[in-house]
Design a protein around this motif. Structure first.
Motif, PDB file in Angstrom:
ATOM      1  N   LEU A  13       0.810  -1.217   0.000  1.00 24.36           N
ATOM      2  CA  LEU A  13       0.000   0.000   0.000  1.00 24.36           C
ATOM      3  C   LEU A  13       0.847   1.272   0.000  1.00 24.36           C
ATOM      4  CD1 LEU A  13      -2.862   1.225   0.119  1.00 24.36           C
ATOM      5  CD2 LEU A  13      -2.654   1.210   2.621  1.00 24.36           C
ATOM      6  N   LEU A  14       1.807   1.378   0.909  1.00 29.49           N
ATOM      7  CA  LEU A  14       2.619   2.594   0.991  1.00 29.49           C
ATOM      8  C   LEU A  14       3.521   2.780  -0.231  1.00 29.49           C
ATOM      9  CD1 LEU A  14       3.639   2.725   4.763  1.00 29.49           C
ATOM     10  CD2 LEU A  14       1.741   3.860   3.612  1.00 29.49           C
ATOM     11  N   PRO A  15       4.287   1.756  -0.643  1.00 26.85           N
ATOM     12  CA  PRO A  15       5.156   1.978  -1.809  1.00 26.85           C
ATOM     13  C   PRO A  15       4.393   2.209  -3.111  1.00 26.85           C
ATOM     14  CG  PRO A  15       5.252  -0.314  -1.081  1.00 26.85           C
ATOM     15  CD  PRO A  15       4.557   0.440  -0.014  1.00 26.85           C
ATOM     16  N   ILE A  16       3.265   1.502  -3.314  1.00 22.04           N
ATOM     17  CA  ILE A  16       2.529   1.699  -4.558  1.00 22.04           C
ATOM     18  C   ILE A  16       1.894   3.088  -4.591  1.00 22.04           C
ATOM     19  CG2 ILE A  16       0.265   0.822  -3.858  1.00 22.04           C
ATOM     20  CD1 ILE A  16       1.998  -0.100  -7.128  1.00 22.04           C
ATOM     21  N   THR A  17       1.474   3.591  -3.419  1.00 23.68           N
ATOM     22  CA  THR A  17       0.922   4.946  -3.344  1.00 23.68           C
ATOM     23  C   THR A  17       2.002   5.978  -3.672  1.00 23.68           C
ATOM     24  OG1 THR A  17      -0.704   4.268  -1.687  1.00 23.68           O
ATOM     25  CG2 THR A  17      -0.236   6.621  -1.845  1.00 23.68           C
ATOM     26  N   MET A  18       3.197   5.777  -3.114  1.00 17.91           N
ATOM     27  CA  MET A  18       4.321   6.670  -3.391  1.00 17.91           C
ATOM     28  C   MET A  18       4.667   6.653  -4.872  1.00 17.91           C
ATOM     29  SD  MET A  18       7.809   6.324  -4.223  1.00 17.91           S
ATOM     30  CE  MET A  18       8.319   4.750  -3.548  1.00 17.91           C
ATOM     31  N   MET A  19       4.690   5.474  -5.464  1.00 12.88           N
ATOM     32  CA  MET A  19       5.043   5.351  -6.880  1.00 12.88           C
ATOM     33  C   MET A  19       4.076   6.127  -7.764  1.00 12.88           C
ATOM     34  SD  MET A  19       6.155   1.331  -7.146  1.00 12.88           S
ATOM     35  CE  MET A  19       7.507   0.687  -6.147  1.00 12.88           C
ATOM     36  N   ARG A  20       2.818   6.044  -7.452  1.00  9.00           N
ATOM     37  CA  ARG A  20       1.829   6.764  -8.265  1.00  9.00           C
ATOM     38  C   ARG A  20       1.985   8.274  -8.117  1.00  9.00           C
ATOM     39  NH1 ARG A  20      -3.662   3.008  -8.041  1.00  9.00           N
ATOM     40  NH2 ARG A  20      -2.683   1.202  -9.024  1.00  9.00           N
ATOM     41  N   LYS A  21       2.389   8.709  -6.934  1.00 12.51           N
ATOM     42  CA  LYS A  21       2.582  10.145  -6.713  1.00 12.51           C
ATOM     43  C   LYS A  21       3.752  10.677  -7.536  1.00 12.51           C
ATOM     44  CE  LYS A  21       0.573  10.602  -2.090  1.00 12.51           C
ATOM     45  NZ  LYS A  21       0.833  10.900  -0.661  1.00 12.51           N
ATOM     46  N   VAL A  22       4.733   9.830  -7.825  1.00 14.11           N
ATOM     47  CA  VAL A  22       5.895  10.292  -8.599  1.00 14.11           C
ATOM     48  C   VAL A  22       5.776   9.923 -10.076  1.00 14.11           C
ATOM     49  CG1 VAL A  22       7.406  10.215  -6.582  1.00 14.11           C
ATOM     50  CG2 VAL A  22       7.259   8.207  -8.078  1.00 14.11           C
ATOM     51  N   GLY A  23       4.595   9.450 -10.464  1.00 12.37           N
ATOM     52  CA  GLY A  23       4.352   9.227 -11.886  1.00 12.37           C
ATOM     53  C   GLY A  23       4.456   7.806 -12.390  1.00 12.37           C
ATOM     54  N   ILE A  24       4.642   6.855 -11.476  1.00 14.71           N
ATOM     55  CA  ILE A  24       4.688   5.452 -11.903  1.00 14.71           C
ATOM     56  C   ILE A  24       3.277   4.887 -11.774  1.00 14.71           C
ATOM     57  CG2 ILE A  24       5.729   3.184 -11.506  1.00 14.71           C
ATOM     58  CD1 ILE A  24       8.103   4.631 -10.210  1.00 14.71           C
ATOM     59  N   ALA A  25       2.498   5.019 -12.837  1.00 15.62           N
ATOM     60  CA  ALA A  25       1.093   4.603 -12.793  1.00 15.62           C
ATOM     61  C   ALA A  25       0.946   3.089 -12.759  1.00 15.62           C
ATOM     62  CB  ALA A  25       0.340   5.175 -13.991  1.00 15.62           C
ATOM     63  N   ASP A  26       1.841   2.390 -13.454  1.00 13.66           N
ATOM     64  CA  ASP A  26       1.747   0.938 -13.539  1.00 13.66           C
ATOM     65  C   ASP A  26       3.122   0.318 -13.328  1.00 13.66           C
ATOM     66  OD1 ASP A  26       1.277  -1.696 -14.029  1.00 13.66           O
ATOM     67  OD2 ASP A  26       0.481  -1.425 -16.064  1.00 13.66           O
ATOM     68  N   PRO A  27       3.376  -0.256 -12.165  1.00 13.95           N
ATOM     69  CA  PRO A  27       4.672  -0.878 -11.882  1.00 13.95           C
ATOM     70  C   PRO A  27       5.036  -1.971 -12.887  1.00 13.95           C
ATOM     71  CG  PRO A  27       3.416  -0.639  -9.868  1.00 13.95           C
ATOM     72  CD  PRO A  27       2.489  -0.300 -10.984  1.00 13.95           C
ATOM     73  N   ASN A  28       4.033  -2.650 -13.435  1.00 12.14           N
ATOM     74  CA  ASN A  28       4.308  -3.712 -14.392  1.00 12.14           C
ATOM     75  C   ASN A  28       4.910  -3.171 -15.691  1.00 12.14           C
ATOM     76  OD1 ASN A  28       3.228  -6.270 -13.124  1.00 12.14           O
ATOM     77  ND2 ASN A  28       1.423  -4.961 -12.956  1.00 12.14           N
ATOM     78  N   GLN A  29       4.661  -1.896 -15.962  1.00 12.19           N
ATOM     79  CA  GLN A  29       5.250  -1.258 -17.131  1.00 12.19           C
ATOM     80  C   GLN A  29       6.600  -0.622 -16.792  1.00 12.19           C
ATOM     81  OE1 GLN A  29       3.999  -1.345 -20.279  1.00 12.19           O
ATOM     82  NE2 GLN A  29       2.391  -2.695 -19.478  1.00 12.19           N
ATOM     83  N   TYR A  30       6.742  -0.131 -15.574  1.00 16.87           N
ATOM     84  CA  TYR A  30       7.962   0.575 -15.157  1.00 16.87           C
ATOM     85  C   TYR A  30       9.105  -0.411 -14.886  1.00 16.87           C
ATOM     86  CZ  TYR A  30      10.880   4.060 -12.791  1.00 16.87           C
ATOM     87  OH  TYR A  30      11.899   4.911 -12.429  1.00 16.87           O
ATOM     88  N   PHE A  31       8.767  -1.527 -14.220  1.00 15.17           N
ATOM     89  CA  PHE A  31       9.777  -2.535 -13.913  1.00 15.17           C
ATOM     90  C   PHE A  31       9.734  -3.637 -14.969  1.00 15.17           C
ATOM     91  CE2 PHE A  31       8.302  -0.889  -9.703  1.00 15.17           C
ATOM     92  CZ  PHE A  31       9.468  -0.210  -9.366  1.00 15.17           C
ATOM     93  N   SER A  32      10.847  -4.331 -15.120  1.00 15.29           N
ATOM     94  CA  SER A  32      10.886  -5.424 -16.103  1.00 15.29           C
ATOM     95  C   SER A  32      10.097  -6.630 -15.602  1.00 15.29           C
ATOM     96  CB  SER A  32      12.330  -5.842 -16.386  1.00 15.29           C
ATOM     97  OG  SER A  32      12.961  -6.316 -15.205  1.00 15.29           O
ATOM     98  N   GLU A  33       9.978  -6.744 -14.273  1.00 13.30           N
ATOM     99  CA  GLU A  33       9.246  -7.862 -13.678  1.00 13.30           C
ATOM    100  C   GLU A  33       8.801  -7.475 -12.271  1.00 13.30           C
ATOM    101  OE1 GLU A  33       9.976 -12.545 -12.391  1.00 13.30           O
ATOM    102  OE2 GLU A  33      11.556 -11.402 -13.377  1.00 13.30           O
ATOM    103  N   VAL A  34       7.596  -7.851 -11.888  1.00 16.70           N
ATOM    104  CA  VAL A  34       7.071  -7.603 -10.548  1.00 16.70           C
ATOM    105  C   VAL A  34       6.588  -8.927  -9.966  1.00 16.70           C
ATOM    106  CG1 VAL A  34       5.276  -6.472  -9.183  1.00 16.70           C
ATOM    107  CG2 VAL A  34       6.377  -5.236 -11.063  1.00 16.70           C
ATOM    108  N   ILE A  35       7.036  -9.234  -8.748  1.00 18.00           N
ATOM    109  CA  ILE A  35       6.585 -10.446  -8.079  1.00 18.00           C
ATOM    110  C   ILE A  35       6.077 -10.104  -6.679  1.00 18.00           C
ATOM    111  CG2 ILE A  35       8.262 -11.868  -9.332  1.00 18.00           C
ATOM    112  CD1 ILE A  35       9.828 -12.090  -6.662  1.00 18.00           C
ATOM    113  N   PHE A  36       5.410 -11.072  -6.054  1.00 15.14           N
ATOM    114  CA  PHE A  36       4.944 -10.944  -4.672  1.00 15.14           C
ATOM    115  C   PHE A  36       5.532 -12.105  -3.877  1.00 15.14           C
ATOM    116  CE2 PHE A  36       1.988  -8.453  -7.073  1.00 15.14           C
ATOM    117  CZ  PHE A  36       1.629  -7.415  -6.227  1.00 15.14           C
ATOM    118  N   THR A  37       6.271 -11.781  -2.815  1.00 19.15           N
ATOM    119  CA  THR A  37       6.981 -12.823  -2.070  1.00 19.15           C
ATOM    120  C   THR A  37       6.171 -13.408  -0.914  1.00 19.15           C
ATOM    121  OG1 THR A  37       8.017 -11.230  -0.552  1.00 19.15           O
ATOM    122  CG2 THR A  37       9.189 -11.747  -2.604  1.00 19.15           C
TER     123      THR A  37
END
Length: 305
Positions: free
Chosen positions: A172-196
């Protein structure tokens, strides 16, 4: 991508089995019985009375979690004169469902899980921990020290790990921060996204270079630990109150008061200081539902892509 996902899956299985094997080898017939049923582990006392079931969110190695929290259950059993039982669930959703279905009497959750559970179950927050002397914690993004990664911009095109979509600091906190700085979709910004699924696996994945960066909780960041000595923090959230120990509201009011009093004694009275050191908590303070309104505000302003 498949290799990394397979690695994380195998890692989680190995951590769980290691705890199971240790407990099976060291169990005595007269000792507490460990039952493994599906995704959860229960530690049962030989009592005919209905036990007080205490649940915990997933954090890592099953055995280490039992080793840390069992003395707290023993203490509560003695203080309340009620048998106790530990219930470890493997996902955040299972914790929410167990509380909603009244399968757990008391549960330690993160702030976000508390807010989500409150929407579905009639629970009451009692107390929260004071770790390292403070009731506050932070969301962190960590990377290896030997990588030329110093901020979020350096992570573009690299791999990233969240913990769980119901984790406060792990999503919740990191994804909210990312959207505030313009990263609307982490799956597009990063080459790969996983959940541990737990914070320790996130730390290990970064250490093993399976992933470039991970969002974790400051409660799992131990600067002197061998793994974290190889890592560095590139982002830290504003402080938030730690999640509470909550109870089912249907629990007897007098019992709720006794549970609260028992928690508030930990780390204060001489006979509870060793317990305080063992569970790595400096003490507890009362928690109230309105303490988590800030999480509700973040949640209400957040929508999944």
């Amino acid at each position: 991508m498949m290799f990394r996902l397979l690695f994380i899956f195998i890692l989680i299985i190995v951590l769980g089995l290691s705890g199971w094997f240790y407990l099976q080898v060291n169990r005595r017939p007269s000792d507490k019985i460990v039952k493994i049923s599906g995704p959860r582990v229960k530690l049962l006392k030989k009592e005919t009375r209905k036990p007080l079931v205490i649940g915990f969110i997933p954090q890592g190695n099953v055995f280490l979690m039992i080793k840390r929290w069992q003395p707290l259950l023993d203490y509560l059993a003695k203080e309340l004169n009620i048998p106790t039982e530990i219930d470890l669930r493997s996902t955040y959703q299972e914790i929410i469902s167990a509380l909603a279905n009244e399968e757990i009497d008391i549960c330690l959750t993160g702030a976000f899980v508390y807010v989500l559970t409150k929407e579905k179950a009639d629970i009451t927050p009692l107390v929260r921990r004071k770790e390292f002397g403070s009731p506050y914690y932070h969301g962190l993004i960590v990377v290896r020290k030997d990588r030329e990664i110093n901020d979020l911009k350096d992570l573009k095109g690299k791999t990233f790990a969240f913990i769980d979509k119901k984790s406060t600091t792990g999503y919740l906190l990191p994804i909210t921060m990312m959207r505030k700085v313009g990263i609307a979709d982490p799956n597009q910004y990063f080459s790969e996204v996983i959940f541990t699924q737990n914070h320790d696996s996130g730390i290990l994945a970064v250490y093993k270079q399976t992933i470039d960066a991970a969002a974790i909780s400051s409660t799992r960041w131990l600067p002197d630990a061998p793994l974290t000595q190889e890592l560095k923090i590139i982002w830290k959230s504003k402080p938030l109150l730690l999640g509470p120990f909550s109870v089912r509201r249907q629990l007897d009011k007098n019992l709720m008061r006794k549970i609260t009093d028992a928690f508030l004694k930990i780390g204060v009275t001489e006979d509870t200081k060793e317990l305080s050191r063992h569970i790595v908590v400096k003490g507890f303070e009362k928690a109230y539902d309105e303490d988590y309104n800030v999480i509700r505000e973040i949640k209400d302003g957040f929508t999944e892509n």
